[in-house]
Design a protein around this motif. Structure first.
Motif, mmCIF file in Angstrom:
data_model
loop_
_atom_site.group_PDB
_atom_site.id
_atom_site.type_symbol
_atom_site.label_atom_id
_atom_site.label_comp_id
_atom_site.label_asym_id
_atom_site.label_seq_id
_atom_site.Cartn_x
_atom_site.Cartn_y
_atom_site.Cartn_z
ATOM 1 N N PHE A 108 0.822 -1.219 0.000
ATOM 2 C CA PHE A 108 0.000 0.000 0.000
ATOM 3 C C PHE A 108 0.856 1.270 0.000
ATOM 4 C CE2 PHE A 108 -3.193 -2.866 1.973
ATOM 5 C CZ PHE A 108 -4.246 -2.622 1.094
ATOM 6 N N ALA A 109 0.283 2.314 -0.576
ATOM 7 C CA ALA A 109 0.916 3.636 -0.517
ATOM 8 C C ALA A 109 -0.180 4.663 -0.311
ATOM 9 C CB ALA A 109 1.637 3.914 -1.821
ATOM 10 N N ARG A 110 0.085 5.679 0.524
ATOM 11 C CA ARG A 110 -0.865 6.784 0.652
ATOM 12 C C ARG A 110 -0.366 7.951 -0.196
ATOM 13 N NH1 ARG A 110 -1.613 10.671 5.762
ATOM 14 N NH2 ARG A 110 0.087 11.691 4.627
ATOM 15 N N LEU A 111 -1.229 8.382 -1.112
ATOM 16 C CA LEU A 111 -0.869 9.499 -1.987
ATOM 17 C C LEU A 111 -1.800 10.675 -1.718
ATOM 18 C CD1 LEU A 111 -0.454 7.680 -5.462
ATOM 19 C CD2 LEU A 111 1.214 7.916 -3.644
ATOM 20 N N ASN A 112 -1.212 11.829 -1.425
ATOM 21 C CA ASN A 112 -2.003 13.053 -1.245
ATOM 22 C C ASN A 112 -1.999 13.830 -2.562
ATOM 23 O OD1 ASN A 112 -1.331 16.220 -0.732
ATOM 24 N ND2 ASN A 112 -3.061 15.548 0.480
ATOM 25 N N TYR A 113 -3.170 14.329 -2.943
ATOM 26 C CA TYR A 113 -3.243 15.065 -4.209
ATOM 27 C C TYR A 113 -3.590 16.543 -4.014
ATOM 28 C CZ TYR A 113 -7.985 13.512 -3.204
ATOM 29 O OH TYR A 113 -9.154 13.225 -2.551
ATOM 30 N N THR A 114 -3.953 16.953 -2.796
ATOM 31 C CA THR A 114 -4.453 18.328 -2.631
ATOM 32 C C THR A 114 -3.346 19.371 -2.692
ATOM 33 O OG1 THR A 114 -4.366 18.061 -0.221
ATOM 34 C CG2 THR A 114 -6.485 17.654 -1.289
ATOM 35 N N ASN A 115 -2.127 18.966 -2.344
ATOM 36 C CA ASN A 115 -1.048 19.953 -2.215
ATOM 37 C C ASN A 115 -0.127 20.002 -3.436
ATOM 38 O OD1 ASN A 115 0.437 21.931 -0.798
ATOM 39 N ND2 ASN A 115 1.925 20.390 -0.150
ATOM 40 N N SER A 116 -0.533 19.398 -4.545
ATOM 41 C CA SER A 116 0.274 19.469 -5.762
ATOM 42 C C SER A 116 -0.570 20.099 -6.858
ATOM 43 C CB SER A 116 0.690 18.063 -6.223
ATOM 44 O OG SER A 116 1.376 17.391 -5.192
ATOM 45 N N THR A 117 0.084 20.738 -7.816
ATOM 46 C CA THR A 117 -0.659 21.288 -8.951
ATOM 47 C C THR A 117 -1.001 20.124 -9.897
ATOM 48 O OG1 THR A 117 1.338 21.611 -10.264
ATOM 49 C CG2 THR A 117 0.666 23.451 -8.836
ATOM 50 N N PRO A 118 -1.961 20.317 -10.796
ATOM 51 C CA PRO A 118 -2.255 19.258 -11.766
ATOM 52 C C PRO A 118 -1.002 18.827 -12.530
ATOM 53 C CG PRO A 118 -4.009 20.888 -11.797
ATOM 54 C CD PRO A 118 -2.958 21.417 -10.870
ATOM 55 N N GLU A 119 -0.157 19.778 -12.904
ATOM 56 C CA GLU A 119 1.077 19.435 -13.644
ATOM 57 C C GLU A 119 1.993 18.582 -12.774
ATOM 58 O OE1 GLU A 119 -0.015 22.725 -13.192
ATOM 59 O OE2 GLU A 119 -1.139 22.515 -15.061
ATOM 60 N N GLU A 120 2.141 18.979 -11.503
ATOM 61 C CA GLU A 120 3.003 18.183 -10.603
ATOM 62 C C GLU A 120 2.444 16.768 -10.428
ATOM 63 O OE1 GLU A 120 4.819 21.746 -7.748
ATOM 64 O OE2 GLU A 120 2.879 20.857 -7.267
ATOM 65 N N ILE A 121 1.139 16.658 -10.396
ATOM 66 C CA ILE A 121 0.546 15.326 -10.241
ATOM 67 C C ILE A 121 0.929 14.450 -11.443
ATOM 68 C CG2 ILE A 121 -1.628 14.029 -10.153
ATOM 69 C CD1 ILE A 121 -2.819 16.383 -8.535
ATOM 70 N N GLU A 122 0.786 15.003 -12.653
ATOM 71 C CA GLU A 122 1.124 14.240 -13.873
ATOM 72 C C GLU A 122 2.601 13.818 -13.843
ATOM 73 O OE1 GLU A 122 -1.073 13.575 -16.269
ATOM 74 O OE2 GLU A 122 -2.594 15.182 -16.304
ATOM 75 N N VAL A 123 3.501 14.768 -13.565
ATOM 76 C CA VAL A 123 4.942 14.480 -13.588
ATOM 77 C C VAL A 123 5.307 13.513 -12.449
ATOM 78 C CG1 VAL A 123 7.259 15.489 -13.393
ATOM 79 C CG2 VAL A 123 5.471 16.710 -14.650
#
Ligand SMILES: Cc1ncc(COP(=O)(O)O)c(C=O)c1O
Length: 388
Positions: A359-374
């Motif tokens: 398992f891994a916990r991934l947070n998405y609220t604190n990254s920009t959409p571009e950072e999420i993709e990269v």
């Protein structure tokens, strides 16, 4: 000179949260690790406007000592969120983390038993450890707690409380079904166990229908914790506890001995933003942004990992709990990820026995959409190198 720390401090392992914060302070790392809200969205202008208003309309008594349970206007607003509740059943805390600490301070003796979800919130596990209690962990499923296991622990161990995060749980994003909650309520009543219900993500619902909380289903045995950290700003440090009056009295005494009170200034700004509808409107903005970011991360993971990734898509909150199927130990993926410039939290740290997991916990609220993709691409590069 050898420093004589208390045993509970010397046996505490170094906080993984601190390790993550140290690592991710490096600017070349894209971090899905912390549980941080998006700082670009903090309602700076509204805060400034209300702060100016307070300076203009109040004298210096605004900065004087006051009572430990908090500003009446804010307690009254919070009470309205619950059926048949008055401000006497509410107290304000220095974030919900302090709420957790005050409950421990007020209820726990050494060697008492408490029950947690497996996996659970890292900083709560660390806190409970400091109180020298026996921690029983019961398996959490996507639709709630394993009630058979919970019933067995309630019956045999007589725990002081069951610590539960029933909506958009940290780390899993899972939420209890109403049926599951009803069974938990039945067990709590039968064995007289307090439900310590921690709900920091409740207001961040993107879709689906909210179920009754434990505070609604079993008010006499529930201590409910809330916070404005995720909707307003963590730095305000405003959380609250909703509980029966006699419990609030005991907790208020504990708070007095801890820090006397919190800032009236920030509590009053928060109350004003609720009263004029600004906080509600702001929360709708957050929901729209966070839903979009969740969707981007889910799609990026599916595009990169295809059949190798598994997850339950949460209806709100701040986290994805992901299984990378070709990776038996996500700690190894974490280490490789850091080399590639991406961070997340490996699942093992959230389990009471720290067992190895994929398992891994991934947070998405604190990254920009571009950072999420990269960041997801970097994660896949790391995975491709260590995959079994
Ligand atoms: C489950 C849970 N409880 C409590 C907290 C503490 O929040 P705060 O003290 O900022 O209100 C957090 C923060 O991430 C959390 O995830």
């Amino acid at each position: 000179m050898q420093t004589k720390f208390a045993k509970r401090v010397t046996t505490a392992s170094r906080s993984f949260t601190r390790t993550i914060l140290d690592l991710t302070a490096q600017s070349d790392i894209i971090s899905f690790a912390g549980g941080l809200p998006d700082a670009d969205l903090f309602p700076r202008k509204a805060i400034q406007k209300h702060a100016m208003h307070l300076f203009e309309h109040h004298d210096n008594r605004l900065f004087q000592y006051s009572n430990a349970s908090g500003v009446l206007a804010l307690k009254s607003e919070i009470a309205k969120q619950y059926p048949n509740t008055t401000h006497h059943e509410i107290m304000l805390t220095n974030g919900s983390q302090q709420g957790l600490d005050l409950v421990c301070k007020t209820f726990l003796d050494a060697r008492d038993c408490i029950v947690v979800e497996d996996p659970s919130y890292l900083a709560a596990l660390g806190l409970f450890h400091l109180y020298d209690v026996d921690i029983e962990a019961v398996t959490l499923h996507p639709d709630g707690i394993d009630t058979k296991g919970l019933g067995h622990v309630f019956k045999t161990k007589k725990p002081k409380f069951f610590y539960t995060i029933p909506i958009f749980q940290n780390p899993t994003g899972y939420s209890y079904s109403l049926e599951n909650k009803r069974e938990v309520v039945r067990l709590a009543k039968e064995y007289r166990v307090i439900l310590l219900e921690d709900s920091p993500y409740e207001a961040l619902r993107y879709e689906g229908v909210a179920q009754s909380s434990f505070a609604q289903l079993l008010p006499e045995l529930t201590i409910n914790l809330g916070t404005f950290s995720k909707t307003l700003a963590p730095d305000f440090r405003i959380g609250w506890i909703k509980a029966p009056k006699e419990i609030i009295s005991a907790l208020t005494l504990s708070k007095e001995s801890t820090d006397l009170q919190n800032s009236k200034f920030f509590q009053t700004i928060c109350a004003m933003m609720i009263q004029n509808g600004e906080l509600h409107k702001h929360t709708q903005t957050l929901i729209a942004h966070y839903r979009h970011k969740r969707d981007i991360m889910v799609r990026a993971l599916k595009d990169a990992f295809e059949e190798d990734v598994d997850m339950v898509i949460p209806e709100g909150g701040m986290f994805l709990w992901v299984t990378f199927k070709g990776c038996k130990d996500s700690m190894a993926l974490f280490e490789k990820g850091i080399e590639k410039g991406v961070a997340f939290v490996p699942g093992s740290v959230f389990f009471a026995d720290k067992r190895t997991s994929s398992f891994a916990r991934l947070n998405y609220t604190n990254s920009t959409p571009e950072e999420i993709e990269v960041g997801v691409k970097r994660l896949y590069d790391a995975y491709a190198e260590i995959r079994a």
